[in-house]
Structures are given as C-alpha cells and as structure tokens.
Scaffold this motif. Structure first.
Motif, PDB file in Angstrom:
ATOM      1  N   LYS A  32       0.820  -1.211   0.000  1.00  0.00           N
ATOM      2  CA  LYS A  32       0.000   0.000   0.000  1.00  0.00           C
ATOM      3  C   LYS A  32       0.850   1.256   0.000  1.00  0.00           C
ATOM      4  O   LYS A  32       0.429   2.297  -0.490  1.00  0.00           O
ATOM      5  N   LYS A  33       2.064   1.177   0.555  1.00  0.00           N
ATOM      6  CA  LYS A  33       2.944   2.335   0.569  1.00  0.00           C
ATOM      7  C   LYS A  33       3.401   2.708  -0.828  1.00  0.00           C
ATOM      8  O   LYS A  33       3.787   3.842  -1.065  1.00  0.00           O
ATOM      9  N   GLY A  34       3.418   1.745  -1.707  1.00  0.00           N
ATOM     10  CA  GLY A  34       3.913   2.011  -3.051  1.00  0.00           C
ATOM     11  C   GLY A  34       5.360   1.590  -3.159  1.00  0.00           C
ATOM     12  O   GLY A  34       5.920   0.950  -2.282  1.00  0.00           O
ATOM     13  N   LYS A  35       5.959   1.952  -4.228  1.00  0.00           N
ATOM     14  CA  LYS A  35       7.339   1.556  -4.469  1.00  0.00           C
ATOM     15  C   LYS A  35       8.284   2.718  -4.229  1.00  0.00           C
ATOM     16  O   LYS A  35       9.221   2.924  -4.988  1.00  0.00           O
ATOM     17  N   ALA A  36       8.047   3.466  -3.185  1.00  0.00           N
ATOM     18  CA  ALA A  36       8.905   4.609  -2.874  1.00  0.00           C
ATOM     19  C   ALA A  36      10.268   4.155  -2.351  1.00  0.00           C
ATOM     20  O   ALA A  36      11.236   4.896  -2.430  1.00  0.00           O
ATOM     21  N   TYR A  37      10.335   2.921  -1.811  1.00  0.00           N
ATOM     22  CA  TYR A  37      11.595   2.461  -1.251  1.00  0.00           C
ATOM     23  C   TYR A  37      12.569   1.977  -2.323  1.00  0.00           C
ATOM     24  O   TYR A  37      13.730   1.780  -2.052  1.00  0.00           O
ATOM     25  N   VAL A  38      12.108   1.757  -3.562  1.00  0.00           N
ATOM     26  CA  VAL A  38      13.000   1.370  -4.657  1.00  0.00           C
ATOM     27  C   VAL A  38      13.206   2.607  -5.520  1.00  0.00           C
ATOM     28  O   VAL A  38      12.423   2.915  -6.405  1.00  0.00           O
ATOM     29  N   LYS A  39      14.283   3.343  -5.242  1.00  0.00           N
ATOM     30  CA  LYS A  39      14.509   4.596  -5.952  1.00  0.00           C
ATOM     31  C   LYS A  39      15.369   4.394  -7.175  1.00  0.00           C
ATOM     32  O   LYS A  39      15.102   4.950  -8.225  1.00  0.00           O
ATOM     33  N   ASP A  40      16.410   3.604  -7.060  1.00  0.00           N
ATOM     34  CA  ASP A  40      17.320   3.437  -8.177  1.00  0.00           C
ATOM     35  C   ASP A  40      17.374   1.961  -8.558  1.00  0.00           C
ATOM     36  O   ASP A  40      17.998   1.159  -7.870  1.00  0.00           O
ATOM     37  N   LYS A  41      16.734   1.630  -9.647  1.00  0.00           N
ATOM     38  CA  LYS A  41      16.663   0.239 -10.068  1.00  0.00           C
ATOM     39  C   LYS A  41      18.027  -0.283 -10.498  1.00  0.00           C
ATOM     40  O   LYS A  41      18.352  -1.445 -10.282  1.00  0.00           O
ATOM     41  N   ARG A  42      18.825   0.576 -11.090  1.00  0.00           N
ATOM     42  CA  ARG A  42      20.151   0.157 -11.544  1.00  0.00           C
ATOM     43  C   ARG A  42      21.031  -0.245 -10.358  1.00  0.00           C
ATOM     44  O   ARG A  42      21.740  -1.245 -10.413  1.00  0.00           O
ATOM     45  N   ALA A  43      20.980   0.507  -9.281  1.00  0.00           N
ATOM     46  CA  ALA A  43      21.779   0.176  -8.093  1.00  0.00           C
ATOM     47  C   ALA A  43      21.303  -1.131  -7.467  1.00  0.00           C
ATOM     48  O   ALA A  43      22.122  -1.938  -7.004  1.00  0.00           O
ATOM     49  N   LEU A  44      20.004  -1.353  -7.480  1.00  0.00           N
ATOM     50  CA  LEU A  44      19.453  -2.588  -6.932  1.00  0.00           C
ATOM     51  C   LEU A  44      19.910  -3.783  -7.762  1.00  0.00           C
ATOM     52  O   LEU A  44      20.317  -4.817  -7.216  1.00  0.00           O
ATOM     53  N   LEU A  45      19.872  -3.666  -9.076  1.00  0.00           N
ATOM     54  CA  LEU A  45      20.311  -4.754  -9.941  1.00  0.00           C
ATOM     55  C   LEU A  45      21.812  -5.000  -9.804  1.00  0.00           C
ATOM     56  O   LEU A  45      22.275  -6.142  -9.826  1.00  0.00           O
ATOM     57  N   ARG A  46      22.584  -3.933  -9.661  1.00  0.00           N
ATOM     58  CA  ARG A  46      24.033  -4.077  -9.485  1.00  0.00           C
ATOM     59  C   ARG A  46      24.343  -4.800  -8.172  1.00  0.00           C
ATOM     60  O   ARG A  46      25.210  -5.678  -8.125  1.00  0.00           O
TER      61      ARG A  46
END
Length: 80
Positions: A32-46
C-alpha cells in the motif's frame, strides 16, 4: 503424558498462524505504501548481481578446495 503432544501441537499451530498473519499484514502494508523504497533500479540490480557473483565464486572455491583435499587424501575421483 498423553496431553503433551496435543498442547505442544496446538501451541505450534497458534504460533505459526500468528506469524503468518503478521507476515501477510506487513507485506500488504508495504504494498500500500507504493514503491517509494525502490529509488534506483540500476543500483538494486548491481547489488543483486554482485551478491550472485560472490556466491558463485565462493561455491567454485569450495568445490576446488574439496576436490584438492579429496585428491590429497588419496580418494579415487575418476569416472568409471
């Protein structure tokens, strides 16, 4: 002593159901909060790729160490 499995089983079921309820509730609230905690997808994938690469390298190293140790101890490692 015949009552112990019944009480322990009931406690186990109650504890697991309570844990599942709060786990589902937490995931629902996060959605319900949304995806505000995933800001940079590239950093997450790295970061995920780095963890996967480190795991594969450690797995390869463990296999090589095990192979060398078995060969040193004199085990026959040839295929039939």
């Amino acid at each position: 002593m015949d009552w112990f499995p019944i009480v322990a089983g009931a406690f186990k079921v109650l504890a697991l159901c309570t844990g599942m309820f709060y786990a589902i509730k937490w995931h629902y609230d996060q959605g319900k909060k949304g995806k505000a905690y995933v800001k940079d997808k590239r950093a997450l994938l790295r970061a995920g790729g780095t963890v996967a690469a480190a795991f594969m390298l450690s797995l390869l190293g463990l296999g090589l160490v095990a192979f060398a140790l078995l060969r040193m101890l004199g085990n026959d490692l040839s295929f039939p």
